[in-house]
Design an enzyme around this catalytic site. Structure first.
Site, PDB file in Angstrom:
ATOM      1  N   PHE A 245       0.818  -1.223   0.000  1.00  0.00           N
ATOM      2  CA  PHE A 245       0.000   0.000   0.000  1.00  0.00           C
ATOM      3  C   PHE A 245       0.847   1.265   0.000  1.00  0.00           C
ATOM      4  O   PHE A 245       0.368   2.325   0.398  1.00  0.00           O
ATOM      5  CB  PHE A 245      -0.959   0.008   1.196  1.00  0.00           C
ATOM      6  CG  PHE A 245      -1.675  -1.298   1.417  1.00  0.00           C
ATOM      7  CD1 PHE A 245      -2.552  -1.780   0.459  1.00  0.00           C
ATOM      8  CD2 PHE A 245      -1.470  -2.039   2.569  1.00  0.00           C
ATOM      9  CE1 PHE A 245      -3.213  -2.982   0.646  1.00  0.00           C
ATOM     10  CE2 PHE A 245      -2.127  -3.251   2.760  1.00  0.00           C
ATOM     11  CZ  PHE A 245      -2.999  -3.713   1.799  1.00  0.00           C
ATOM     12  N   ILE A 632     -10.150  -3.628 -18.572  1.00  0.00           N
ATOM     13  CA  ILE A 632     -10.009  -4.407 -17.352  1.00  0.00           C
ATOM     14  C   ILE A 632      -9.370  -5.750 -17.715  1.00  0.00           C
ATOM     15  O   ILE A 632      -9.916  -6.512 -18.508  1.00  0.00           O
ATOM     16  CB  ILE A 632     -11.379  -4.621 -16.667  1.00  0.00           C
ATOM     17  CG1 ILE A 632     -12.071  -3.272 -16.409  1.00  0.00           C
ATOM     18  CG2 ILE A 632     -11.212  -5.421 -15.371  1.00  0.00           C
ATOM     19  CD1 ILE A 632     -11.264  -2.264 -15.619  1.00  0.00           C
ATOM     20  N   GLU A 708      -5.299   2.053  -7.125  1.00  0.00           N
ATOM     21  CA  GLU A 708      -5.547   3.142  -6.185  1.00  0.00           C
ATOM     22  C   GLU A 708      -6.878   3.853  -6.336  1.00  0.00           C
ATOM     23  O   GLU A 708      -7.407   4.391  -5.362  1.00  0.00           O
ATOM     24  CB  GLU A 708      -4.384   4.140  -6.284  1.00  0.00           C
ATOM     25  CG  GLU A 708      -3.136   3.499  -5.701  1.00  0.00           C
ATOM     26  CD  GLU A 708      -1.848   4.212  -6.009  1.00  0.00           C
ATOM     27  OE1 GLU A 708      -1.452   4.213  -7.185  1.00  0.00           O
ATOM     28  OE2 GLU A 708      -1.243   4.773  -5.088  1.00  0.00           O
TER      29      GLU A 708
HETATM   30 MO1  MOS Z   1       1.266   2.938  -3.894  1.00  0.00          MO
HETATM   31  S1  MOS Z   1       0.827   4.310  -2.413  1.00  0.00           S
HETATM   32  O1  MOS Z   1       2.222   3.870  -4.978  1.00  0.00           O
HETATM   33  O2  MOS Z   1       2.039   1.577  -3.304  1.00  0.00           O
END
Ligand code: MOS
Length: 743
Positions: A245, A632, A708
């Site tokens: 993350f 996708i 993201e």
């Molecule tokens: Mo992401 S916040 O670029 O792993």
């Protein structure tokens, strides 16, 4: 194409659930020693004395390393930095006697067993000379420094966007205005896997390091820089990762400690952080945002001003484009932006899923909701009136933007048309029902990458690249793309990644790997196809004797003429006749961007909350997230990405908050019992919609990336729903029941 766009299950799923997939701290080596980290109990000052005598007397303790007795490390001015380091001087553990933040690693106890190391670490006595610290963003607010003026195009990406028109005059003249201050606290990533490194010491002094990281080559170069080692002497592996993350974009300090100890002791060493120590590495910077919006009576935006203050350390200036998103999203002729940094005695903040967009859009999208209320306009309608087909910063079209469809399909699936616009007008028994919505936006980034494919005579292919799979499903989408591009069944594809000796890749982050590596596979597959055609054309009475490379495709294990499908040569035949048992190709792919188009993903989020009127307890009962994210690749893993983002957005809205005791300058809830994240009981109905979005220019396969976008806007949609349910606007996150009950 049969695999691209399908719901293929993770090819590494079985290994993960059976335990066959080994994570960084699960590797063993003969004579492996274990390190336990001793951390600073003060936030600022210097170490006067470290007394390790008691720790050293414990049976099984091998050594206690600190800045006093560590092996050589390059000076911090030597110029090496990691790939994603911000401006400043990177922190290095055990470098000198200075304390820059509470929890700073200051010693490493190395022992034969982990338990011995941890016990002995508790016996290390440290004497400090303490200095006054500041860890409160509100106390540093007035002293915050403006982010520096960009000197290069790279720096300009993260600088506040240039002003447009005359924002102050337009605001003053606006018929309807909204001004608000919004706050997002420090948040932590909390991946399941703890940060760990197993540094295996070879007889020749070479190191093989199993590290938890989002970029093996980034760590390899960093370790070489810190310890002045030769590239061939350090190999970094990270075949599996239990969540990153963003916390693993930069090399974390445990890898430095493991290498340091391995070099000092000339044996293999493993260092794994505890859950508490996971809070010492980076975090999402707290952010104070002040937004002013001005609109004419018809509901078009006349003016936006936005000022953001975020948190960084005293030694590095970390920031992203906190105000860039609100500048980009809506049509508005007059705009003005500022971004300042509050330097605190904490570790440097860092990227965390959708850095700056998750936070920046939270403020903008709540402010838009407040403006819609002031205008007596439906929030979706307001956004449609401000809809922009052009990037407002650079005044250019988007390569594709199906945001209108996101609003339409999301609203329809949610049943938005039935919304009573009055707050507190909808009920379900004891609970007030609220419906809110918000927009999401993220960038569709691409990075240069190299892919190697080795095709063997049995029509199996090994595809390799040094990228990571941080849990997003990279193994699987790589296999799907390779299978389609090479015309082979999925089972004939082997993926190798997470090894610094493999072909070049940047860190996996920014949602950029799916597009980059997929198109890299396509490019390399094309070279393989040409090699195969050369062989096939040389076969006696070849049906493809006069076929040009662009006239053939690979399908069902064969080279097939695009003009006449009956003209085909099986791959195995072409290789056998040519006397070749392997074909190897390695191609570097980069993405030419002439700057004529903006590349973004978009989303529309609709959320339903039910709020207990007496107790203020909030439940997020339904969320619809409609995403326009290009092609996708895998509907199953893509849905998981977006769903995970929504869950995290619920946490951002209602639960997550890292609390610092400013007296001690120390994080108080450094554990997942007191740092709240949504659990199963907090997560109800989440529906993910992928709006069809064809993009013919972004890259040959039309891929935009999805890691993201799923979180962006979710916290705002939930906050707006809470307002709609209760008539109460809570602008500082998380929206806990005490804030809701307070008058
Ligand atoms: Mo992401 S916040 O670029 O792993």
């Amino acid at each position: 194409m049969t695999y691209i766009g399908s719901a293929t299950s993770r090819i590494d799923g079985r290994d993960k659930v059976t335990g066959a997939a080994k994570y960084a701290a699960e590797h063993n080596a003969p004579g492996l020693a274990h390190g336990s980290v001793v951390t600073s109990s003060i936030a600022k000052g210097r170490i006067v004395r470290i007394d390790a005598s008691e720790a050293l007397r414990v049976d099984g303790v091998i050594d206690v390393l600190s800045h006093e007795n560590r092996p050589h490390m390059a000076s911090s001015d030597s110029g090496y930095k990691d790939e994603v380091a911000p401006e400043g001087s990177p922190f290095r553990p055990l470098y000198d006697d200075k304390i820059k933040f509470s929890g700073q690693p200051i010693a490493l106890v190395v022992a034969e067993e982990l338990e011995i190391a941890r016990f002995a670490a508790s016996l290390v006595r440290v004497e400090y000379e303490e200095e006054a610290h500041v860890t409160d963003i509100y106390r540093q607010r007035d002293a915050a420094i403006a982010v520096k003026k960009p000197a290069t195009p790279e720096e300009a990406i993260f600088a506040p966007p240039p002003p447009r028109g005359t924002a102050d005059a337009a605001l003053a003249a606006a018929k309807v205005r909204h001004t608000g201050e919004y706050y997002v606290p420090i948040e932590h990533h909390n991946p399941m896997e703890l940060y760990a490194s197993t540094a295996m010491f070879g007889e020749d002094g070479k190191l093989t390091i199993f590290d938890k990281t989002q970029g093996v080559q980034n760590v390899q170069r960093y370790v070489c820089g810190v310890f002045e080692m030769k590239p061939d002497d350090v190999r970094v592996m990270s075949p599996f990762m239990g969540g990153g993350f963003g916390s693993g974009l930069r090399p974390q300090f445990q890898v430095v400690l493991a290498v340091l100890a391995a070099r000092a002791l000339k044996r293999s060493v493993q260092v794994a952080l505890t859950r508490q120590q996971m809070y010492v590495i980076g975090y999402r910077p707290a952010m104070i945002q002040r937004i002013e919006l001005g609109a004419d009576g018809g509901g078009t935006l006349d003016a936006i001003t936005q000022e953001a203050i975020t948190v960084t350390s005293q030694y590095e200036n970390f920031y992203r484009q906190e105000t860039g998103w609100s500048s980009l999203l809506y049509r508005c002729a007059n705009a003005k932006y500022a971004h300042k940094l509050a330097r605190l005695d904490l570790a440097t903040s860092c990227d965390m899923r959708a850095p700056s967009a998750a936070t920046g859009l939270y403020a903008l999208e709540c402010a838009m909701d407040e403006l819609a209320v002031a205008l007596k306009l439906d929030p979706v309608e307001l956004r449609l009136r401000c809809y922009s087909d052009r990037d407002q910063i650079a005044d250019r079209p988007y390569s594709s933007k199906k945001l209108r469809e996101c609003y339409r399909q999301g609203a329809e699936a949610f049943g938005w048309a039935k919304r009573n616009p009055e707050p507190r007008a909808m009920r379900d028994g004891n609970e007030l029902v609220g419906w809110g919505m918000a927009t999401g936006i993220w960038e569709a980034l691409q990075v240069p990458i190299t892919v190697r494919i080795v095709l063997t005579a049995n029509a199996h292919a090994e595809v390799s690249c040094a990228t990571s799979d941080i849990g997003t499903g990279t193994y699987t989408i790589m296999a799907q793309v390779a299978a389609d591009m090479l015309g082979l069944p999925l089972e004939h594809i082997t993926i190798k990644l997470g090894d610094s000796t493999l072909p070049q890749s940047p860190v996996e982050g920014g949602s950029w790997i799916a597009a980059s590596v997929s198109n890299g596979i396509a490019t390399t597959s094309e070279a393989i196809r040409k090699d195969l055609l050369r062989l096939a054309r040389r076969m006696p009475s070849s049906p493809l004797a006069d076929a040009a490379p662009e006239d053939v495709t690979l399908a069902d294990g064969k080279l097939v003429s695009k003009r006449d499908a009956s003209r085909a040569v099986p791959i195995v035949d072409a290789m056998r006749h040519g006397g070749v048992d392997r074909i190897e190709q390695e191609q570097a792919t980069s993405f030419a961007d002439d700057g004529s188009r903006a590349h973004n993903t978009h989303s529309a989020i609709f959320a339903e909350v039910k709020v207990d009127e007496q107790l203020g307890v909030i439940r997020v009962t339904r969320v619809v997230n409609a995403v326009a994210g290009g092609r996708i690749l895998n509907t199953k893993t893509a849905t998981s990405q977006i769903m995970g983002g929504v869950v995290w957005g619920i946490g951002m809205a209602l639960h997550e908050e890292t609390l610092v005791d400013h007296h001690f300058g120390r994080i108080m809830n450094a554990n997942i019992a007191e740092y709240h994240v949504p659990v199963n009981a907090d997560v109800h109905d989440i529906k993910v919609i992928f709006v069809e979005e064809q993009d013919d220019t972004i890259n040959p396969l039309g891929i935009k990336g999805l890691g993201e976008i799923g979180i962006v806007g979710v916290a705002a949609a939930v906050a707006n729903a809470v307002y709609h349910a209760t008539g109460k606007r809570v602008r500082d996150l998380p929206i806990t029941l005490d804030k809701l009950m307070r008058n």
